[in-house]
Design an enzyme around this catalytic site. Structure first.
Site, PDB file in Angstrom:
ATOM      1  CG  HIS A 143      -0.283   0.086   2.540  1.00 43.18           C
ATOM      2  ND1 HIS A 143       0.126   1.268   3.097  1.00 43.18           N
ATOM      3  CD2 HIS A 143       0.062  -0.879   3.415  1.00 43.18           C
ATOM      4  CE1 HIS A 143       0.690   1.013   4.282  1.00 43.18           C
ATOM      5  NE2 HIS A 143       0.678  -0.276   4.489  1.00 43.18           N
TER       6      HIS A 143
HETATM    7  N1  UDP Z   1      -2.725  -6.096   9.233  1.00 40.27           N
HETATM    8  C1  UDP Z   1      -4.020  -6.516   9.526  1.00 40.27           C
HETATM    9  N2  UDP Z   1      -4.848  -6.847   8.492  1.00 40.27           N
HETATM   10  C2  UDP Z   1      -4.454  -6.794   7.176  1.00 40.27           C
HETATM   11  C3  UDP Z   1      -3.127  -6.369   6.899  1.00 40.27           C
HETATM   12  C4  UDP Z   1      -2.286  -6.012   7.945  1.00 40.27           C
HETATM   13  O1  UDP Z   1      -4.408  -6.580  10.690  1.00 40.27           O
HETATM   14  O2  UDP Z   1      -5.243  -7.114   6.292  1.00 40.27           O
HETATM   15  C5  UDP Z   1      -1.849  -5.685  10.364  1.00 40.27           C
HETATM   16  C6  UDP Z   1      -0.485  -6.314  10.415  1.00 40.27           C
HETATM   17  O3  UDP Z   1      -0.503  -7.528  11.153  1.00 40.27           O
HETATM   18  C7  UDP Z   1       0.336  -5.260  11.131  1.00 40.27           C
HETATM   19  C8  UDP Z   1      -0.308  -3.963  10.726  1.00 40.27           C
HETATM   20  O4  UDP Z   1      -1.581  -4.311  10.204  1.00 40.27           O
HETATM   21  O5  UDP Z   1       0.188  -5.418  12.537  1.00 40.27           O
HETATM   22  C9  UDP Z   1       0.509  -3.218   9.699  1.00 40.27           C
HETATM   23  O6  UDP Z   1      -0.206  -2.156   9.251  1.00 40.27           O
HETATM   24  P1  UDP Z   1       0.121  -1.351   7.910  1.00 40.27           P
HETATM   25  O7  UDP Z   1       0.721  -2.250   6.900  1.00 40.27           O
HETATM   26  O8  UDP Z   1      -1.127  -0.610   7.565  1.00 40.27           O
HETATM   27  O9  UDP Z   1       1.120  -0.238   8.420  1.00 40.27           O
HETATM   28  P2  UDP Z   1       2.689  -0.063   8.448  1.00 40.27           P
HETATM   29  O10 UDP Z   1       3.197  -1.056   9.434  1.00 40.27           O
HETATM   30  O11 UDP Z   1       3.205  -0.244   7.071  1.00 40.27           O
HETATM   31  O12 UDP Z   1       2.869   1.337   8.937  1.00 40.27           O
END
Ligand code: UDP
Length: 366
Positions: free
Chosen positions: A209
């Protein structure tokens, strides 16, 4: 001694996993802390946000701002306007912010200008890539914070290099792993594999994303074609972030083409996603949190980015950061599933007890 009023600020998906363990630990110290929760509502999907709250056993927020999505400036500004009112009314002694989302930045600026003490959980991470909006949020938030709680060794060095005094920096470990450890057993009951007709250790979980990957038509088309190629060898489950879904639509990429083994599904709740990750052969991602979770789960992770602000997942963990060349992604992933997967260890203090360590420090400092 007067109870210290602490306000935790959350707003979007990765924040919920980071704040839940701290909320629990602060609430079990009710004699010392009067803890409040503000949810800015920057998350895109209200129902999914509610599901995370339920799964993580988070209390209902004391304040819900409901700002919704907008451009970076508009969203950050809206959150700042509302938080200034909330802080004026609630008079916190300390504001705690998490990670690198716009709510984190907005709360940091407002708290600092109102001379309220500020704590940043997951401080010090740097990708050194200023085209990444999260990097701007990290730098500004750390600069304004009084207490910087660091999740991995690189954070200590980065903050030192930026001249942050040692007295403000605390290596407390990775709080996201607290949520993972607390929920892994419950997550193991999830029937997500049955629902998607998957066999353990015989599929890839994917998330994507980041603007750099999904906002350019050419890049997204290239990535999608290499993912489709991989899915001819092994099923790929892709819980598709709304941003990515919108871009697939905008660029006329057929997001409903579930031919071969590519399964595009709606974003999952935390427990289903944890189960999905934990039984994967390998994970393909551009997410920050997923690089850390796979390191803890010791599942091979292939990161489709040019850099990572979480280098310990590469130096110690099971993560490979390989860039965004579609050919390289295809070759590395196929190599990994055919038996050459990266094996890793778990970084120091990624043990499920980070929230308690932070609260111990707050007890002594406040
Ligand atoms: N996650 C979730 N459902 C999904 C995809 C990801 O619960 O369909 C969780 C994943 O386990 C992690 C978090 O969302 O704990 C990561 O979020 P994201 O990728 O939005 O943010 P980033 O870490 O890149 O800032």
């Amino acid at each position: 001694m007067k109870k210290q009023r602490i306000i935790l600020i959350v707003g979007a998906r990765p924040n919920f996993m980071k704040s839940a363990p701290l909320m629990r630990s602060l609430l079990s110290n009710k004699d010392l802390f009067d803890t409040k929760l503000i949810h800015t509502g920057q998350h895109y999907d209200h129902a999914l946000s509610q599901l995370f709250f339920d799964e993580l056993k988070m209390p209902k927020p004391d304040v819900y701002l409901g700002v919704g999505s907008a451009s970076h400036a508009e969203q950050t500004a809206k959150i700042m306007i509302e938080l200034e009112k909330s802080f004026t009314e609630l008079k916190p002694d300390l504001v705690m912010v998490f990670g690198d989302i716009n709510s984190t930045l907005a709360a940091a600026i407002v708290a600092a200008k109102m001379c309220i003490k500020l704590a940043h959980v997951e401080a010090g991470l740097r990708s050194f890539d200023h085209t990444m909006p999260e990097e701007i949020n990290r730098i500004v938030t750390d600069r304004l914070s009084d207490y910087l709680f660091v999740s991995e060794e690189s954070g200590l060095q980065n903050l030192k290099n930026e001249g942050v005094p040692d007295s403000k920096i605390f290596y407390t470990g990775n709080i996201m792993i607290d949520s993972l450890v607390a929920n892994l057993e419950v997550a193991s009951q999830s029937d997500i594999l049955d629902r998607l007709s998957l066999e353990p250790d015989n599929y890839i979980t994917m998330t994507m994303h980041r603007p750099a990957n999904v906002d350019s038509e050419n890049k997204l088309k290239e990535l999608f074609s290499s993912i489709t190629e991989i899915s001819k060898e092994i099923p790929i489950v892709f819980p598709c972030h709304p941003r990515t879904k919108q871009r697939l639509k905008d660029f006329g990429i057929n997001e409903n083409d579930n031919s071969h083994g590519l399964k595009l599904i709606e974003p999952l709740g935390y427990l289903d996603f944890l189960k999905l990750q934990s039984k994967s052969k390998c994970v393909l991602t551009d997410s920050g949190g997923v690089q850390e979770e796979t390191t803890f789960l010791q599942i091979p992770c292939i990161t489709m980015r040019e850099n990572t602000e979480r280098p310990s997942t590469v130096e110690i963990g099971s993560n490979l950061v390989i860039g965004v060349d579609p050919q390289v992604i295809q070759e590395t992933t196929l190599d990994s599933i055919r038996g050459n997967a990266k094996v890793g260890n778990i970084p120091k203090l990624w043990d499920g007890n980070t929230a308690d360590r932070i609260v111990d420090i707050m007890r002594k400092q406040l």
